[in-house]
Design a protein around this motif. Structure first.
Motif, PDB file in Angstrom:
ATOM      1  N   PHE A   1       2.338   1.576 -54.362  1.00  0.00           N
ATOM      2  CA  PHE A   1       2.037   2.326 -55.584  1.00  0.00           C
ATOM      3  C   PHE A   1       1.343   1.441 -56.620  1.00  0.00           C
ATOM      4  N   MET A   2       1.711   0.160 -56.639  1.00  0.00           N
ATOM      5  CA  MET A   2       1.040  -0.777 -57.548  1.00  0.00           C
ATOM      6  C   MET A   2      -0.448  -0.854 -57.170  1.00  0.00           C
TER       7      MET A   2
ATOM      8  N   PHE B   1      -6.788   3.107 -58.660  1.00  0.00           N
ATOM      9  CA  PHE B   1      -7.116   4.319 -59.420  1.00  0.00           C
ATOM     10  C   PHE B   1      -7.669   3.950 -60.802  1.00  0.00           C
TER      11      PHE B   1
ATOM     12  N   ALA C   1      -2.184   2.282 -58.129  1.00  0.00           N
ATOM     13  CA  ALA C   1      -2.381   2.342 -59.586  1.00  0.00           C
ATOM     14  C   ALA C   1      -3.593   1.513 -60.002  1.00  0.00           C
TER      15      ALA C   1
ATOM     16  N   LEU D   1       5.259  10.686 -58.930  1.00  0.00           N
ATOM     17  CA  LEU D   1       5.560  10.558 -57.505  1.00  0.00           C
ATOM     18  C   LEU D   1       6.206   9.206 -57.195  1.00  0.00           C
ATOM     19  N   ALA D   2       5.610   8.151 -57.786  1.00  0.00           N
ATOM     20  CA  ALA D   2       6.153   6.797 -57.573  1.00  0.00           C
ATOM     21  C   ALA D   2       7.578   6.728 -58.114  1.00  0.00           C
TER      22      ALA D   2
ATOM     23  N   GLY E   1      -3.416  10.606 -62.210  1.00  0.00           N
ATOM     24  CA  GLY E   1      -2.646   9.407 -62.517  1.00  0.00           C
ATOM     25  C   GLY E   1      -1.217   9.753 -62.898  1.00  0.00           C
TER      26      GLY E   1
ATOM     27  N   ALA F   1       9.830   8.583 -55.634  1.00  0.00           N
ATOM     28  CA  ALA F   1       9.994   7.853 -54.365  1.00  0.00           C
ATOM     29  C   ALA F   1      10.899   6.641 -54.550  1.00  0.00           C
ATOM     30  N   ILE F   2      10.630   5.866 -55.592  1.00  0.00           N
ATOM     31  CA  ILE F   2      11.421   4.643 -55.809  1.00  0.00           C
ATOM     32  C   ILE F   2      12.846   5.018 -56.224  1.00  0.00           C
TER      33      ILE F   2
ATOM     34  N   LEU G   1      11.217   6.702 -46.051  1.00  0.00           N
ATOM     35  CA  LEU G   1      12.521   7.229 -46.480  1.00  0.00           C
ATOM     36  C   LEU G   1      13.340   7.729 -45.297  1.00  0.00           C
TER      37      LEU G   1
ATOM     38  N   ILE H   1      14.510   7.733 -55.245  1.00  0.00           N
ATOM     39  CA  ILE H   1      15.251   8.179 -54.056  1.00  0.00           C
ATOM     40  C   ILE H   1      15.706   6.958 -53.255  1.00  0.00           C
ATOM     41  N   GLU H   2      14.809   6.006 -53.092  1.00  0.00           N
ATOM     42  CA  GLU H   2      15.170   4.811 -52.323  1.00  0.00           C
ATOM     43  C   GLU H   2      16.283   4.029 -53.026  1.00  0.00           C
TER      44      GLU H   2
ATOM     45  N   LEU I   1       0.638  10.829 -59.794  1.00  0.00           N
ATOM     46  CA  LEU I   1       0.980   9.669 -58.965  1.00  0.00           C
ATOM     47  C   LEU I   1       2.138   8.884 -59.587  1.00  0.00           C
TER      48      LEU I   1
ATOM     49  N   ALA J   1       7.594  -1.454 -63.360  1.00  0.00           N
ATOM     50  CA  ALA J   1       6.279  -2.064 -63.621  1.00  0.00           C
ATOM     51  C   ALA J   1       5.179  -1.231 -62.974  1.00  0.00           C
ATOM     52  N   THR J   2       5.444  -0.759 -61.766  1.00  0.00           N
ATOM     53  CA  THR J   2       4.452   0.050 -61.049  1.00  0.00           C
ATOM     54  C   THR J   2       4.168   1.346 -61.794  1.00  0.00           C
TER      55      THR J   2
ATOM     56  N   VAL K   1       6.754  -0.230 -53.570  1.00  0.00           N
ATOM     57  CA  VAL K   1       6.339  -0.732 -54.888  1.00  0.00           C
ATOM     58  C   VAL K   1       4.927  -1.322 -54.803  1.00  0.00           C
TER      59      VAL K   1
ATOM     60  N   ILE L   1       1.990   0.787 -64.811  1.00  0.00           N
ATOM     61  CA  ILE L   1       0.573   0.628 -64.464  1.00  0.00           C
ATOM     62  C   ILE L   1      -0.057   1.989 -64.148  1.00  0.00           C
ATOM     63  N   LEU L   2       0.681   2.822 -63.413  1.00  0.00           N
ATOM     64  CA  LEU L   2       0.143   4.156 -63.092  1.00  0.00           C
ATOM     65  C   LEU L   2      -0.080   4.977 -64.355  1.00  0.00           C
TER      66      LEU L   2
ATOM     67  N   VAL M   1      10.933  -3.754 -60.645  1.00  0.00           N
ATOM     68  CA  VAL M   1       9.564  -3.849 -60.090  1.00  0.00           C
ATOM     69  C   VAL M   1       8.944  -2.450 -60.063  1.00  0.00           C
ATOM     70  N   GLY M   2       9.755  -1.458 -59.700  1.00  0.00           N
ATOM     71  CA  GLY M   2       9.275  -0.071 -59.677  1.00  0.00           C
ATOM     72  C   GLY M   2       8.834   0.393 -61.061  1.00  0.00           C
TER      73      GLY M   2
END
Lengths: 104, 437
Positions: free
Chosen positions: B141-142, B148, B145, A64-65, A58, A68-69, B108, A71-72, A61, A41-42, B138, A45-46, A38-39
């Protein structure tokens, strides 16, 4: 959605596939993999948004996404490893049932 | 704002150097001092009234968690300090990118806090929190995106009316609703808040939730307001239905709860629902109401959650065990005030908060009046149903026990001060102004 071009058609199936994985799986590692899909896919899109607007924001970002994803995801892997060491399994439902059994 | 940030960074640095016994006090002092420097502007971070009230809402439970957690661990102090600073950043964000970054740094560190004090059974709490937190990340950020791509900006005010931007806004709203534990994604909150250690539960259910509330406020004052003015109010209708379902789910769970933490976990779901009624009228007023609601919720929830901390340390206390407070009348009064405030009865600030949320709901001009009326009636009826849980808890406070609780004067004093603030905020309600640009 024309701004995003063909990326949107690539993203929707990836997103749905990942979401199915999150809902249907009970193994923490598999859930983590589904979340990472899923990440992905995000981030796609970015990236498409960055290309559409031709702005550095963009790309920043998107990065960054990704971080973040990521690290999680790493955190979930660490947790799954710990769970496997302590309980000998990474099944979250089994974990819940065992705890309920211990309480009873 | 720069002063507040520097103080926050000093708090983090000292938490790395000093032992937990010293650093927790220093962290509480430095983070409190940061409030006085929350003015001016640094990039997309703004220190206005909304920011100051929001920062206070984040700070109130942080002080209890920092000063009174039972098993002193340096990394716990460090994590709570970082989380509080991230909460401050959420309150000060006036740009969607800054808001997303702040919310993610908060999520986090919050997942690590859920693992405190590192026991085997806390693994489930952390796993549950992490899975939902990644899901929210998710979606966030979606949403960012799509927004933006459609609006060509991450600013709060330069809204461009495109379907892509509206899809983005819907995703952003869904992410924040997931963080707030709105129905049907509310089950994680019950597991996390009731099974986490009490210090961690106070922080997660109050500070982190207050930060999510503030994020909703910022979204309401910015792009959601413009989308609403452009005629896209239909997006809000399903959200309002889910909001009412949240209050109902909270009330149903509270009626069946036997533990204090579990009761308060369901209460937090009902509160997130009631607060989200302001979605009906996006704008600066709604954002102000959210900041006030977050402050009142933060005070009330912290005092109520402090009761199990006082009686059972990091474990769960049953409702019957609340009767131990009978021997500490002032503390019992403070807890009773907090519970009455959570229910929303006068003369507590909880009444004002709920009233203002309803006023904000009825300010909507686009949504049909019959729908608003039905939503308000359902929300009030289900909130009255939550009263059963709160009154049951208050009833135990008035029951004479056989045992005597261990006194903890410092924590009890703080609980009494917070309870006094709840009463004070009833007579002097403050609706902060938000600056968006």
């Amino acid at each position: 959605m024309a701004e995003l071009g063909p990326a949107i058609w690539a993203t929707i199936p990836i997103f749905v596939l990942g979401l199915y994985g999150v809902i249907a799986r009970r193994n923490l590692i598999r859930i983590m993999l589904a979340l990472e899909i899923v990440g992905a896919a995000t981030v796609t899109i970015l990236g498409a948004a960055a290309a559409a607007n031709w702005q550095d924001m963009g790309e920043v970002l998107g990065l960054l996404a990704l971080v973040a994803i990521g690290i999680e995801g790493a955190f979930l892997v660490a947790l799954a490893t710990l769970m496997n060491e302590v309980l000998g399994d990474t099944d979250v439902i089994l974990f819940k049932e065992r705890r309920r059994g211990e309480e009873e | 704002m720069i002063g507040a940030l520097v103080l926050g960074l000093i708090a983090i640095a000292q938490a790395l150097i000093f032992p937990a016994s010293v650093s927790r006090v220093l962290s509480a002092i430095l983070l409190s001092l940061a409030l006085f420097f929350a003015n001016g502007r640094v990039g997309s971070l703004v220190g206005d009234q909304f920011t100051q009230v929001g920062m206070l809402a984040v700070l109130i439970p942080a002080i209890v968690t920092l000063l009174f957690h039972k098993r002193q661990q340096r990394h716990f102090v460090l994590l709570v300090t970082m989380l509080t600073l991230a909460g401050y950043l959420v309150a000060a964000s006036r740009n969607l990118a800054t808001l997303a970054i702040s919310l993610e740094s908060l999520a986090l560190a919050a997942a690590a806090v859920a693992f405190y004090p590192g026991e085997r059974e806390k693994m489930r709490v952390t796993a549950t929190y992490l899975i939902f937190s990644v899901m929210a990340a998710v979606l966030l950020f979606m949403g960012l995106a799509f927004y933006f791509a459609g609006a060509n900006t991450v600013s709060l005010v330069q809204f461009t009316q495109t379907p892509t931007a509206i899809v983005g806004l819907t995703f952003l709203l869904a992410a924040i609703m997931l963080k707030l534990a709105i129905f049907p994604m509310h089950a994680w909150a019950v597991d996390v808040y009731s099974l986490a250690s009490t210090s961690a539960a106070i922080y997660l259910s109050t500070s982190v939730k207050a930060a999510a509330m503030l994020a909703l406020g910022i979204l309401l004052a910015g792009p959601l307001k413009f989308a609403y003015q452009a005629g896209y109010w239909q997006v809000i209708i399903p959200a309002l239905v889910l909001v009412v379902c949240s209050i109902a789910a909270g009330a149903a769970g509270m009626a069946r709860s036997k533990g204090v933490k579990r009761l308060l976990a369901f209460s937090s779901i009902a509160h997130a629902g009631f607060l989200s009624l302001v979605l009906a009228t996006p704008g600066a007023f709604s954002a102000g109401v959210i900041a006030y609601y977050a402050l009142v919720y933060s005070l009330s929830n912290t005092v109520a959650f402090s009761a199990p901390l006082l009686l059972k340390g990091e474990g769960e206390a049953t409702l019957e065990e609340l009767s131990l407070l009978y021997k500490r009348p002032l503390t019992a009064l403070a807890v009773a005030i907090a519970l009455i405030s959570l229910l929303g009865l006068p003369p507590t600030a909880g009444f004002n908060a709920k009233l203002l949320a309803l006023v904000s709901l009825f300010k909507s001009s686009a949504i049909p009046q019959w729908f608003l009326l039905a939503t308000a009636i359902a929300a009030v009826v289900f909130t009255a149903a939550t009263g059963y849980g709160y009154i049951k808890a208050i009833g135990y406070l008035a029951k004479k026990p056989e045992e005597t609780p261990q006194p903890w004067p410092e924590l009890e004093l703080l609980m009494i001060i917070y309870a006094f603030m709840i009463l004070l905020l009833y007579f002097y309600p403050l609706i902060p102004k938000i600056n968006v640009f």
